[in-house]
Design a protein around this motif. Structure first.
Motif, PDB file in Angstrom:
ATOM      1  N   ASN A   1       0.819  -1.212   0.000  1.00 18.32           N
ATOM      2  CA  ASN A   1       0.000   0.000   0.000  1.00 18.32           C
ATOM      3  C   ASN A   1       0.855   1.265   0.000  1.00 18.32           C
ATOM      4  N   HIS A   2       1.982   1.216   0.689  1.00 18.06           N
ATOM      5  CA  HIS A   2       2.903   2.360   0.659  1.00 18.06           C
ATOM      6  C   HIS A   2       3.439   2.564  -0.753  1.00 18.06           C
ATOM      7  N   VAL A   3       3.824   1.472  -1.412  1.00 18.09           N
ATOM      8  CA  VAL A   3       4.288   1.572  -2.799  1.00 18.09           C
ATOM      9  C   VAL A   3       3.182   2.135  -3.695  1.00 18.09           C
ATOM     10  N   GLY A   4       1.950   1.698  -3.449  1.00 15.57           N
ATOM     11  CA  GLY A   4       0.843   2.231  -4.236  1.00 15.57           C
ATOM     12  C   GLY A   4       0.727   3.732  -4.124  1.00 15.57           C
ATOM     13  N   GLU A   5       0.994   4.253  -2.929  1.00 19.05           N
ATOM     14  CA  GLU A   5       0.929   5.707  -2.737  1.00 19.05           C
ATOM     15  C   GLU A   5       2.116   6.411  -3.376  1.00 19.05           C
TER      16      GLU A   5
ATOM     17  N   SER B   1       9.482  -0.218   0.563  1.00 16.80           N
ATOM     18  CA  SER B   1      10.153  -0.991  -0.482  1.00 16.80           C
ATOM     19  C   SER B   1      11.482  -0.347  -0.878  1.00 16.80           C
ATOM     20  N   LEU B   2      12.473  -1.194  -1.113  1.00 16.94           N
ATOM     21  CA  LEU B   2      13.772  -0.707  -1.568  1.00 16.94           C
ATOM     22  C   LEU B   2      13.705  -0.180  -3.000  1.00 16.94           C
ATOM     23  N   PHE B   3      12.655  -0.546  -3.713  1.00 15.63           N
ATOM     24  CA  PHE B   3      12.534  -0.151  -5.119  1.00 15.63           C
ATOM     25  C   PHE B   3      11.678   1.095  -5.319  1.00 15.63           C
TER      26      PHE B   3
ATOM     27  N   PRO C   1      12.328   4.260  -5.596  1.00 17.14           N
ATOM     28  CA  PRO C   1      12.744   5.173  -6.681  1.00 17.14           C
ATOM     29  C   PRO C   1      12.320   4.674  -8.060  1.00 17.14           C
ATOM     30  N   VAL C   2      12.382   3.357  -8.266  1.00 16.77           N
ATOM     31  CA  VAL C   2      11.974   2.780  -9.552  1.00 16.77           C
ATOM     32  C   VAL C   2      10.471   2.926  -9.748  1.00 16.77           C
ATOM     33  N   TRP C   3       9.695   2.605  -8.693  1.00 14.43           N
ATOM     34  CA  TRP C   3       8.234   2.721  -8.797  1.00 14.43           C
ATOM     35  C   TRP C   3       7.833   4.162  -9.112  1.00 14.43           C
ATOM     36  N   TYR C   4       8.469   5.121  -8.443  1.00 14.79           N
ATOM     37  CA  TYR C   4       8.101   6.524  -8.659  1.00 14.79           C
ATOM     38  C   TYR C   4       8.452   6.951 -10.088  1.00 14.79           C
ATOM     39  N   ALA C   5       9.670   6.626 -10.529  1.00 13.54           N
ATOM     40  CA  ALA C   5      10.103   7.054 -11.862  1.00 13.54           C
ATOM     41  C   ALA C   5       9.209   6.472 -12.948  1.00 13.54           C
TER      42      ALA C   5
ATOM     43  N   THR D   1       3.788  -8.165  -6.091  1.00 12.51           N
ATOM     44  CA  THR D   1       4.580  -9.368  -5.796  1.00 12.51           C
ATOM     45  C   THR D   1       5.951  -9.008  -5.255  1.00 12.51           C
ATOM     46  N   ILE D   2       6.584  -8.005  -5.883  1.00 17.33           N
ATOM     47  CA  ILE D   2       7.924  -7.595  -5.454  1.00 17.33           C
ATOM     48  C   ILE D   2       7.859  -6.835  -4.137  1.00 17.33           C
ATOM     49  N   ALA D   3       6.919  -5.880  -4.048  1.00 17.30           N
ATOM     50  CA  ALA D   3       6.860  -5.012  -2.867  1.00 17.30           C
ATOM     51  C   ALA D   3       6.502  -5.782  -1.590  1.00 17.30           C
ATOM     52  N   TYR D   4       5.737  -6.855  -1.718  1.00 20.79           N
ATOM     53  CA  TYR D   4       5.378  -7.653  -0.541  1.00 20.79           C
ATOM     54  C   TYR D   4       6.625  -8.152   0.177  1.00 20.79           C
ATOM     55  N   ARG D   5       7.672  -8.433  -0.588  1.00 22.98           N
ATOM     56  CA  ARG D   5       8.907  -8.996  -0.006  1.00 22.98           C
ATOM     57  C   ARG D   5       9.984  -7.931   0.215  1.00 22.98           C
ATOM     58  N   VAL D   6      10.147  -7.035  -0.755  1.00 23.45           N
ATOM     59  CA  VAL D   6      11.214  -6.027  -0.636  1.00 23.45           C
ATOM     60  C   VAL D   6      10.685  -4.649  -1.018  1.00 23.45           C
TER      61      VAL D   6
END
Length: 213
Positions: free
Chosen positions: A58-62, A111-113, A115-119, A208-213
């Motif tokens: 959910n954080h990645v979604g935001e 998530s460690l990713f 920056p990638v999700w935002y870009a 799938t990725i964000a759930y783990r990292v």
């Protein structure tokens, strides 16, 4: 009187860069109270890990919502559309802050990713916006409907005792539905096949990725 300073392309670039840094690496404050008011309960290790994984999604979604809306707003043609996008982005900032706080309460991290999700989301938002405001708003509707669906799924799959996360997601779900409704009323165009399917597939990969990292 001193004349008002004209906003330059460099000003716009710096504003976008600051927004990206605040979203990905900062801790932007929420403008509304934290919804989680239930007493914290003891979760076992597996339940805590699962709750943290869902809240990280959910954080990645935001993070993605911020990138999408800021990218769309940057190229919106009508001031009213731009204002709608930035208003929705402010509420997404609340969600971002709430999810980050809940992750800390669960002794976890974003998530460690990010920056990638935002870009990626900013790029998609910009490309959508360049097609015109109807397409711009159409992406808002489809994004929010898909987010609303996965929030409902999370409300069903969170550990039964994790009432604090449920309180956060319940408020977020209402906000996301309202954003979609407002965009529809503002003249959103229905996105043609296969765009919604591609968006759903990209969301599945992200989750799938964000759930783990």
């Amino acid at each position: 009187m001193t004349a008002a300073r004209q906003i330059t392309p460099l000003d716009h670039l710096l504003t976008q860069a600051q927004r990206a840094l605040d979203t990905v690496f900062g801790n932007p404050p929420a403008s509304r109270p934290y919804p989680a008011q239930a007493a914290e309960v003891v979760l076992d290790a597996g339940q805590r890990r699962h709750a943290a994984g869902l809240m990280r999604i959910n954080h990645v979604g935001e993070v993605c919502a911020q990138g999408l809306y800021f990218g769309q707003a940057a190229v919106a043609r009508e001031a009213q559309t731009r204002a709608h996008l930035l208003e929705a982005a402010q509420e997404e900032t609340d969600h971002l802050a709430w999810c980050a706080r809940r992750l800390r309460e669960l002794d976890s991290r974003p998530s460690l990713f990010n920056p990638v999700w935002y870009a990626g989301s900013y790029t998609i938002g910009t490309l959508a916006g360049l097609r015109g405001d109807g397409w711009n708003l159409g992406f808002v509707v489809e994004t929010e409907r898909q987010v609303e669906a996965h929030l409902e799924e999370h409300l069903l799959t969170l550990p039964a005792g994790d009432l604090r996360s449920r309180e956060i997601l319940a408020v977020m779900k209402v906000d996301e539905a309202r954003h979609a409704d407002h965009a529809e009323h503002a003249g959103a165009r229905r996105l043609p096949f296969p765009i919604p399917a591609v968006m759903a597939l990209a969301s599945k990969v992200m989750k799938t990725i964000a759930y783990r990292v």
